[in-house]
Write a protein that holds these residues in place. Sequence first.
Motif, PDB file in Angstrom:
ATOM      1  N   HIS A   1     -12.270  -8.068   8.248  1.00  0.00           N
ATOM      2  CA  HIS A   1     -13.399  -7.152   8.022  1.00  0.00           C
ATOM      3  C   HIS A   1     -13.011  -5.678   8.099  1.00  0.00           C
ATOM      4  N   THR A   2     -11.916  -5.370   8.776  1.00  0.00           N
ATOM      5  CA  THR A   2     -11.482  -3.970   8.840  1.00  0.00           C
ATOM      6  C   THR A   2     -10.394  -3.686   7.819  1.00  0.00           C
ATOM      7  N   GLY A   3      -9.781  -4.735   7.280  1.00  0.00           N
ATOM      8  CA  GLY A   3      -8.679  -4.556   6.334  1.00  0.00           C
ATOM      9  C   GLY A   3      -7.332  -4.373   7.017  1.00  0.00           C
ATOM     10  N   GLU A   4      -7.324  -4.396   8.355  1.00  0.00           N
ATOM     11  CA  GLU A   4      -6.051  -4.213   9.069  1.00  0.00           C
ATOM     12  C   GLU A   4      -5.179  -5.456   9.010  1.00  0.00           C
TER      13      GLU A   4
ATOM     14  N   GLN B   1      -0.011  -7.490   9.044  1.00  0.00           N
ATOM     15  CA  GLN B   1      -0.754  -6.431   9.724  1.00  0.00           C
ATOM     16  C   GLN B   1      -0.387  -5.083   9.119  1.00  0.00           C
ATOM     17  N   GLN B   2      -1.415  -4.246   8.926  1.00  0.00           N
ATOM     18  CA  GLN B   2      -1.186  -2.906   8.403  1.00  0.00           C
ATOM     19  C   GLN B   2      -0.406  -2.095   9.442  1.00  0.00           C
ATOM     20  N   GLU B   3       0.612  -1.377   8.987  1.00  0.00           N
ATOM     21  CA  GLU B   3       1.404  -0.566   9.908  1.00  0.00           C
ATOM     22  C   GLU B   3       0.565   0.590  10.426  1.00  0.00           C
ATOM     23  N   ILE B   4       0.305   0.598  11.744  1.00  0.00           N
ATOM     24  CA  ILE B   4      -0.597   1.596  12.336  1.00  0.00           C
ATOM     25  C   ILE B   4      -0.049   3.016  12.152  1.00  0.00           C
TER      26      ILE B   4
ATOM     27  N   ARG C   1       0.071   4.081   3.469  1.00  0.00           N
ATOM     28  CA  ARG C   1      -0.946   3.395   4.284  1.00  0.00           C
ATOM     29  C   ARG C   1      -1.088   1.917   3.937  1.00  0.00           C
ATOM     30  N   SER C   2      -0.529   1.524   2.787  1.00  0.00           N
ATOM     31  CA  SER C   2      -0.693   0.118   2.387  1.00  0.00           C
ATOM     32  C   SER C   2       0.518  -0.717   2.783  1.00  0.00           C
TER      33      SER C   2
END
Length: 445
Positions: free
Chosen positions: A36-39, A54-57, A66-67
Motif C-alpha cells: 500500500h505504500t509502494g515500499e 524493498q525500495q532503497e530508503i 528512487r526506483s
Amino acid sequence: MAGPGGDMQWCFSQVKGAIDDDVAEADIISTVEFNHTGELLATGDKGGRVVIFQQEIENKNQPQFRSEYNVYSTFQSHEPEFDYLKSLEIEEKINKIRWLPQKNAAQFLLSTNDKTIKLWKISERDKRPEGYNLKEDDGRYKDPNTITSLRVPVLIPMDLMVEASPRRVFANAHTYHINSVSVNSDNETYLSADDLRINLWHLEITDRSFNIVDIKPANMEELTEVITAAEFHPHQCNTFVYSSSKGTIRLCDMRISALCDKHSKLFEEPEDPSNRSFFSEIISSISDVKFSHNGRYMMTRDYLSMKIWDLNMENRPVETYQVHEYLRSKLCSLYENDCIFDKFECCWNGNDNVVMTGSYNNFFRMFDRGHRRDVTLEASRENSKPLQVLKPRKVCASGKRKKDEISVDSLDFNKKILHTAWHPQDNIIAVATTNNLYIFQDKVN
C-alpha cells in the motif's frame, strides 16, 4: 504519456532475474504486486516462491534513483501437492498475491495457488536473547544441579534478519482453480474466486468460509460461462464485482442477501455485429477487473481491448482503448498456438488518470485518460542502461512499413507481458517478462 508538464518520458531503472535464454519453468513470474505504500514489491512464480523487494530508503530522496529495489525476503510459499481423491496434481504456482494494510511493524500478505490460500507474516529481527538460565549459548541444556544463581537474559544486537512465517492456511474450500483473491476494505475479510464459486473468508478463521456466489449449473453440460476475476470495492465493504468469460461484469451487494447469485448491476456492452466471428466469444472473455482507487470506475481487460466503466452506467463503457487491434487479423494463428487464451492483467496509476496493460513482443501499453494519448513501450535488455529513456514503439499493421515501425509478422508471441503493477503514490512501474522483472520510472528533468 502526458504529465503535468507535457509528455512524460519513462526510463529504465532495474531488471531482476537471470539473463539466460534458457528459462526454467519454475522461474516464470506469475504475479506482481506493490504494497500500500509502494515500499515493498512482491512477485510470485511458477515454482511457488515469493520474492519481496524493498525500495532503497537512502535513495528515496534522490529522484533519479528512487526506483531502486533490492531483495528483502525470499520464501517458498507453496509446494506441489497431490489430490489422491481426484488423482490430480496441484501445482505450486502462485496465482495471486495481495498485501494487507500495515497495522504494526510486521507486514502481512495473502498468497494463493490453485487450491490453498496462505497468510504470511513478514517481520524483521535485529536482536537476539542471550544469557539463559537453563541452557548454554549453543542451545544445550544445563544440568539443573550446576545452576547456583539466576540471570536476567538480555537482548543483544545482531545482523538484520527478515523472517517469513505462515500464520494461517485457508484450504479445502475450492473445487476449481482459484483465479482471484481480494482483501475487503474492512481489513477483516477477503474473497477468493474460482471458475464457478466465490467464497468469503474471515482472516482469523481458517476452517470455514461462506459461499457468496455459485454459478454452477445442476447439470454441468449446461455450463456456458465461468468466473474469470473478482474484486472488492476499495471503500464500500459490502460491494464486489466479478467478471465472466462471456464479457459481462456483475456488481453484487452483500447487504441484499447472503447468496449473491442475483446481481445488483450487470455491465455489458452489446456486440458490434460487423465484428462477429468464430473467435468473438473467446476474445470477449474478461481476464482482469480492477476498481479505480477512488472507487468511481472499474477497468476490465479482454483479449484485444481495455474498457473503463462508470459504476453508475451499465449499458456501455465510458472509455475503450484498443491494446493491439492489429492482432484481429491474426486470431486464427493465435488460436492455433493457444495465445488467444492468454490472460493479460491491467492496472491504474496512483491518481487514476493513466492505465497500463501488457502485450506481446514484451511491449506494454499506457493510456492517458485525460489527454486521450497512448504509448507503446518495450521491456528489453537492449534498453537496459541506467536511466536510459524508453523509445516509443509502433507496430505496422499492414502495407508499407516506416523505418521505426515493427511489422505484425515479426512480433514474438512467446515474449509477453501478462503482469504489471504501478506504485500507488509514484511514477514507478514494475513489468514482468517471462522470468525477469523490469522496473521503470518517469524521467526526472
